[in-house]
Design an enzyme around this catalytic site. Structure first.
Site, PDB file in Angstrom:
ATOM      1  N   GLY A   1      -6.025 -31.766 -27.467  1.00 35.22           N
ATOM      2  CA  GLY A   1      -4.916 -31.766 -26.530  1.00 35.22           C
ATOM      3  C   GLY A   1      -5.096 -32.855 -25.504  1.00 35.22           C
ATOM      4  O   GLY A   1      -5.924 -33.758 -25.660  1.00 35.22           O
ATOM      5  N   GLY A   2      -4.307 -32.760 -24.414  1.00 33.84           N
ATOM      6  CA  GLY A   2      -4.341 -33.795 -23.403  1.00 33.84           C
ATOM      7  C   GLY A   2      -5.661 -33.883 -22.666  1.00 33.84           C
ATOM      8  O   GLY A   2      -6.057 -34.957 -22.211  1.00 33.84           O
TER       9      GLY A   2
ATOM     10  N   VAL B   1     -11.400 -29.162 -28.958  1.00 34.58           N
ATOM     11  CA  VAL B   1     -12.094 -27.884 -29.100  1.00 34.58           C
ATOM     12  C   VAL B   1     -12.765 -27.844 -30.466  1.00 34.58           C
ATOM     13  O   VAL B   1     -12.132 -28.102 -31.490  1.00 34.58           O
ATOM     14  CB  VAL B   1     -11.121 -26.697 -28.959  1.00 34.58           C
TER      15      VAL B   1
ATOM     16  N   LYS C   1     -15.175 -26.512 -25.814  1.00 32.14           N
ATOM     17  CA  LYS C   1     -14.132 -27.456 -25.395  1.00 32.14           C
ATOM     18  C   LYS C   1     -14.771 -28.604 -24.642  1.00 32.14           C
ATOM     19  O   LYS C   1     -15.454 -28.400 -23.633  1.00 32.14           O
ATOM     20  CB  LYS C   1     -13.105 -26.741 -24.514  1.00 32.14           C
TER      21      LYS C   1
ATOM     22  N   ASP D   1       1.628 -23.394 -18.235  1.00 34.87           N
ATOM     23  CA  ASP D   1       1.866 -24.055 -19.526  1.00 34.87           C
ATOM     24  C   ASP D   1       1.919 -23.021 -20.652  1.00 34.87           C
ATOM     25  O   ASP D   1       1.385 -23.245 -21.737  1.00 34.87           O
ATOM     26  CB  ASP D   1       0.782 -25.093 -19.804  1.00 34.87           C
TER      27      ASP D   1
END
Length: 303
Positions: free
Chosen positions: A17-18, A22, A37, A131
């Site tokens: 992701g941004g 992970v 992560k 989010d």
């Protein structure tokens, strides 16, 4: 790769992701599977991202709830920060909708109700997720729902500094509340708006608003009414409409009240052929109702 002399990581990431990637891994000390992560960039390259990553670890450590992953450890390896978390076995709600299209009303309500239980616990700690979306909801084989990725979560405590660059909007356009888009502010009712987006998508198989550009989607959230929900019980359709109200004050009061409105629809859940156990808010919803009830303090229960 081995980090902290105990965590053996898989070769390929589970997802990216941004903020980072992970990996699945194994804790050799405690002989258990974990998720690790990693922050995407070295610490010295982006101080703001480092602060956000550290804040996520602290938020997860405070949020002790069965519907949120447990944070086991935190540290740095080769100048990259990492978090070691409970490994969640399951599939995202986004994948479920992608495979099966619109979900039965009972499934959609059960998923949303369990998410409400986690939001109630987070909001009681002055934490807004900011989010919430189908990709951040994991449906486990036993029917439990886990709320993932508190990387954009914000503490609403006095003096908590925002981590937002000028001109930057944090969140996912398809699930952002109008006040997040217009003013960059988030409250518990912003999370409820996102929950309304998730509930609408699980019921219809498509996002509330779509468009050729991110700007078009953001503009629709601010200015356009949500499309009608057909073939849905009137009470549930009214709840989705209320969650998607443009003004925060016109949405339901809190996640606890939304849980209570969802619970009657999350009964007698049908199975999806060849798939998972339905998301259980069974008996009816007693386990998750107790979780939400404990958040309130004073012994109030929803069962």
């Amino acid at each position: 790769m081995v980090i902290a002399d105990r965590y053996v990581l898989d070769d390929l990431p589970l997802g990216q992701g941004g903020m980072g990637a992970v990996y699945g891994g194994h804790d050799e000390h405690l002989d258990r599977k974990v998720a690790v992560k990693f922050l995407r960039v070295p610490i010295e390259h982006d101080a703001e991202l480092e602060q956000r990553f550290i804040r996520e670890a602290r938020i997860l450590a405070r949020l002790e709830h069965p519907g949120a992953p447990v944070l086991y450890d935190f540290g740095a390896h080769d100048q990259r920060l990492f978090q070691v978390m409970q490994f969640i076995d399951g599939v995202t709600v986004a994948d479920v909708v992608s495979e099966h299209g619109p979900l039965p009303v009972q499934w959609a309500a059960g998923i949303a109700a369990q998410a409400c239980a986690v939001l109630a616990a987070a909001h009681a700690l002055s934490i807004c997720h900011r989010d919430l979306k189908p990709n951040n909801l994991m449906l486990c084989p036993d029917g439990d729902v886990k709320v993932l990725d508190f990387g954009l979560a914000v503490l609403r405590e006095a003096g908590a500094a925002p981590f937002t660059r000028i001109g930057q909007i944090l969140g996912t356009p398809a699930y952002m509340a109008p006040e997040q888009i217009q003013r960059g502010v988030a409250s518990p009712r912003s999370d409820l708006y996102a929950l309304g987006c998730v509930l609408h998508e699980t019921l219809t198989g498509r996002p509330v608003f779509a468009g050729p550009t991110e700007y078009a989607v953001l503009d629709a959230h601010v200015n356009q009414p949500p499309p009608r929900l057909d073939g849905v019980p009137p009470g549930l359709a009214a709840l989705v409409t209320g969650l998607l109200a443009k003004r925060p004050e016109d949405r339901p009061e809190d996640a606890v009240s939304v849980y209570g409105l969802l619970e009657p629809y999350a009964v007698d859940l049908p199975a999806l052929p060849g798939f998972l156990t339905p998301p259980s808010v069974a008996c009816p919803g007693r386990m998750y109702a107790r979780m939400v009830g404990r958040v309130l303090g004073g012994g109030r229960r929803l069962t």
